[in-house]
Motif scaffolding. Structure first.
Motif, mmCIF file in Angstrom:
data_model
loop_
_atom_site.group_PDB
_atom_site.id
_atom_site.type_symbol
_atom_site.label_atom_id
_atom_site.label_comp_id
_atom_site.label_asym_id
_atom_site.label_seq_id
_atom_site.Cartn_x
_atom_site.Cartn_y
_atom_site.Cartn_z
ATOM 1 N N LEU A 85 0.812 -1.219 0.000
ATOM 2 C CA LEU A 85 0.000 0.000 0.000
ATOM 3 C C LEU A 85 0.844 1.268 0.000
ATOM 4 O O LEU A 85 0.331 2.353 -0.280
ATOM 5 C CB LEU A 85 -0.960 0.009 1.197
ATOM 6 C CG LEU A 85 -2.290 -0.709 0.961
ATOM 7 C CD1 LEU A 85 -3.170 -0.633 2.209
ATOM 8 C CD2 LEU A 85 -3.040 -0.127 -0.231
ATOM 9 N N SER A 89 -0.913 3.988 -2.226
ATOM 10 C CA SER A 89 -1.470 5.201 -1.626
ATOM 11 C C SER A 89 -0.528 6.411 -1.710
ATOM 12 O O SER A 89 -0.822 7.377 -2.422
ATOM 13 C CB SER A 89 -1.875 4.904 -0.178
ATOM 14 O OG SER A 89 -2.642 5.959 0.364
ATOM 15 N N LYS A 119 -5.773 6.282 3.653
ATOM 16 C CA LYS A 119 -5.305 5.311 2.667
ATOM 17 C C LYS A 119 -6.222 5.391 1.454
ATOM 18 O O LYS A 119 -7.444 5.466 1.597
ATOM 19 C CB LYS A 119 -5.328 3.886 3.220
ATOM 20 C CG LYS A 119 -4.350 3.619 4.344
ATOM 21 C CD LYS A 119 -4.478 2.180 4.826
ATOM 22 C CE LYS A 119 -3.581 1.899 6.015
ATOM 23 N NZ LYS A 119 -3.767 0.511 6.519
ATOM 24 N N MET A 120 -5.618 5.380 0.275
ATOM 25 C CA MET A 120 -6.397 5.433 -0.948
ATOM 26 C C MET A 120 -5.891 4.353 -1.896
ATOM 27 O O MET A 120 -4.706 4.302 -2.212
ATOM 28 C CB MET A 120 -6.301 6.816 -1.610
ATOM 29 C CG MET A 120 -7.259 7.016 -2.775
ATOM 30 S SD MET A 120 -7.184 8.697 -3.495
ATOM 31 C CE MET A 120 -7.918 9.679 -2.170
ATOM 32 N N SER A 121 -6.782 3.470 -2.309
ATOM 33 C CA SER A 121 -6.409 2.438 -3.275
ATOM 34 C C SER A 121 -6.494 2.994 -4.691
ATOM 35 O O SER A 121 -6.956 4.122 -4.911
ATOM 36 C CB SER A 121 -7.304 1.202 -3.108
ATOM 37 O OG SER A 121 -8.663 1.552 -3.015
ATOM 38 N N VAL A 159 -8.523 -2.428 -0.931
ATOM 39 C CA VAL A 159 -9.753 -1.634 -0.909
ATOM 40 C C VAL A 159 -10.403 -1.691 0.464
ATOM 41 O O VAL A 159 -10.974 -0.702 0.942
ATOM 42 C CB VAL A 159 -10.749 -2.132 -1.983
ATOM 43 C CG1 VAL A 159 -12.038 -1.331 -1.949
ATOM 44 C CG2 VAL A 159 -10.131 -2.054 -3.365
ATOM 45 N N GLU A 161 -9.165 -1.685 3.352
ATOM 46 C CA GLU A 161 -8.578 -0.812 4.370
ATOM 47 C C GLU A 161 -8.365 0.616 3.866
ATOM 48 O O GLU A 161 -7.633 1.387 4.475
ATOM 49 C CB GLU A 161 -7.264 -1.402 4.883
ATOM 50 C CG GLU A 161 -6.261 -1.786 3.815
ATOM 51 C CD GLU A 161 -4.996 -2.397 4.405
ATOM 52 O OE1 GLU A 161 -4.359 -1.738 5.256
ATOM 53 O OE2 GLU A 161 -4.635 -3.515 4.001
ATOM 54 N N SER A 162 -9.009 0.952 2.762
ATOM 55 C CA SER A 162 -8.865 2.289 2.164
ATOM 56 C C SER A 162 -10.073 3.163 2.476
ATOM 57 O O SER A 162 -11.204 2.674 2.582
ATOM 58 C CB SER A 162 -8.718 2.185 0.644
ATOM 59 O OG SER A 162 -7.568 1.457 0.295
ATOM 60 N N ASP A 163 -9.820 4.450 2.598
ATOM 61 C CA ASP A 163 -10.902 5.409 2.787
ATOM 62 C C ASP A 163 -11.572 5.748 1.466
ATOM 63 O O ASP A 163 -12.764 6.075 1.422
ATOM 64 C CB ASP A 163 -10.348 6.694 3.421
ATOM 65 C CG ASP A 163 -9.666 6.418 4.740
ATOM 66 O OD1 ASP A 163 -10.366 6.331 5.761
ATOM 67 O OD2 ASP A 163 -8.424 6.255 4.751
ATOM 68 N N THR A 165 -11.015 5.231 -3.184
ATOM 69 C CA THR A 165 -10.321 4.582 -4.288
ATOM 70 C C THR A 165 -10.187 5.575 -5.435
ATOM 71 O O THR A 165 -11.148 6.269 -5.782
ATOM 72 C CB THR A 165 -11.092 3.346 -4.777
ATOM 73 O OG1 THR A 165 -11.225 2.421 -3.699
ATOM 74 C CG2 THR A 165 -10.364 2.653 -5.915
ATOM 75 N N THR A 188 -14.959 4.665 -0.386
ATOM 76 C CA THR A 188 -15.284 3.244 -0.454
ATOM 77 C C THR A 188 -16.662 2.913 0.120
ATOM 78 O O THR A 188 -17.126 1.779 -0.045
ATOM 79 C CB THR A 188 -14.214 2.403 0.273
ATOM 80 O OG1 THR A 188 -13.974 2.959 1.571
ATOM 81 C CG2 THR A 188 -12.918 2.404 -0.515
ATOM 82 N N GLU A 206 -1.987 -7.262 2.465
ATOM 83 C CA GLU A 206 -2.880 -6.506 1.582
ATOM 84 C C GLU A 206 -3.624 -7.481 0.684
ATOM 85 O O GLU A 206 -3.014 -8.225 -0.088
ATOM 86 C CB GLU A 206 -2.098 -5.513 0.716
ATOM 87 C CG GLU A 206 -1.358 -4.459 1.514
ATOM 88 C CD GLU A 206 0.110 -4.800 1.727
ATOM 89 O OE1 GLU A 206 0.851 -3.950 2.233
ATOM 90 O OE2 GLU A 206 0.508 -5.939 1.391
#
Length: 384
Positions: A85, A89, A119-121, A159, A161-163, A165, A188, A206
């Motif tokens: 990540l 990210s 976090k951003m995927s 995804v 654990e992401s805020d 995408t 997300t 991940e």
């Protein structure tokens, strides 16, 4: 030509290495086996400023470049804690928004990247498109003052654990009527967005997901950089992705060689250590040299990107290719040195095999890199 890192870069490398040593590879494997994210390591790295080292200072970051972010990626991996990540990210999403985002998007998202609280995927790959960007079918159409997003993505990392995408889609160009690439920030929890885990053979904290958008409603400011950003927004993140993946691979390669050396020096056969036998010593020496050469390629690519040098694209591809190949060889060699122990979780090299093999495929396959070099560097006719 200067090959020495600056004092600040050496200090960063030492500090990140010390952080990785406190956690170690066992921590990563335990998290992966339990299906849990590396929250503790990520949070501490964020608080220490390592995740936001390349974010502009006005948004709380370190104001450095991809060179410094590559150091972070490499040293965490070299300590047995490769974090995918970090590539997705800070390297891709944060760089895209910093370079192509609107002022409001920068104010909204960059502080979270800077301290690691966000976090951003990144979602570009589609089931039927492969490496052919022109076949992407995820489409955004205008709907009042916003957008409706529909389509599917696959092999999207982290995804869960992401805020949000960062989604690569296609939208209609109002001037030409044709579809053009565009990037959208999609939280997300957006209604109409669903994601499901893909069972993988990889041992990694991940997880990989398939993502589906069914008329997902997005506000007007979800479009990164506005309608004129288009390809510039996308390409802002692709070279940093290749460079940081390469750094991640170099770190794994260094870790594997070190584990091989430790084992070869600790085991005795016929009154000598394993390392005294050239059948094992030579492969370890070769793996070390290959990883070291890959590190030079990464340094050159990161420098070129940070200097806006026109060779950055070629250098990034070369770095990614050489680093992935050398990391695979290093892990494979370390496993062979360990014998049967190399395939156990206890000795810490076998679980890395899937990660380095995947790095030869993604984010761009070695075959597509060879196509790029053949066409753009060597001037050969395009084959596809």
């Amino acid at each position: 030509m200067e090959f020495r890192e600056s004092e600040e870069q050496r200090a960063l490398r030492a500090a990140v290495a010390a952080l990785a040593a406190r956690y170690g590879h066992r921590y990563l494997v335990e998290k992966a086996t339990a299906g849990q994210p590396t929250t503790e390591l990520w949070t501490e790295a964020g608080k220490l400023g390592y995740l936001g080292v390349a974010v502009p200072t006005e948004y709380g970051g370190g104001g450095a470049g991809i060179t410094e972010l590559s150091i972070v990626c490499e040293e965490l991996a070299a300590g047995g804690c490769p974090l995918l990540l970090l590539v997705v990210s800070p390297a891709i999403a944060a760089t895209v928004i910093a370079k192509s985002g609107t002022d409001e998007q920068k104010r909204t998202w960059l502080p979270g990247f800077a301290d690691g609280s966000l976090k951003m995927s990144f979602a570009i790959t589609e089931p039927d498109a492969g490496s052919n960007f022109h076949r992407l079918t995820t489409t955004a159409r205008r709907d009042g003052d916003g957008w409706r997003l529909s389509g599917s993505k696959v092999f999207i990392s982290g995804v869960d654990e992401s805020d949000a995408t960062l989604v690569v889609a296609r939208m209609e160009d109002t001037r030409t009527g044709k579809l053009q690439p565009a990037l959208f920030v999609v939280p997300t929890d957006t209604p109409g967005m669903e994601f499901h885990p893909i069972p993988m053979a990889l041992v990694s904290p991940e997880r990989q997901f398939s993502v589906h958008f069914d008329e997902a409603r997005l506000p007007s400011d979800a479009l990164v950089g506005g309608e004129d950003a288009a390809l510039a927004a996308l390409f802002a993140g692709l070279n940093p992705e290749r460079i940081t993946v390469a750094a991640y691979c170099c770190g794994i390669g260094r870790y594997a060689v070190r584990k091989g050396i430790e084992y070869a020096n600790s085991r005795s056969v016929w009154d000598t250590t394993l390392g005294a036998h050239q059948a094992l010593a030579h492969p370890l020496a070769r793996a070390h040299m290959e990883v070291d050469l890959a590190r030079l390629a990464v340094s050159r690519a990161a420098w070129a990107y940070d200097q806006d040098d026109p060779t950055a694209g070629e250098s990034a591809n070369i770095a990614k290719y050489t680093a992935a190949e050398s990391a695979f060889d290093a892990v494979n060699t370390a496993i062979q040195v360990h014998g049967g122990n190399g395939m156990t979780a206890e000795y810490g090299v076998g679980p890395l095999l899937g990660a380095v093999r995947a790095a030869q495929i993604a984010p761009v396959s070695r075959e597509m890199i060879l196509n790029f070099v053949a066409q753009h560097t060597l001037g050969l006719q395009r084959s596809y």
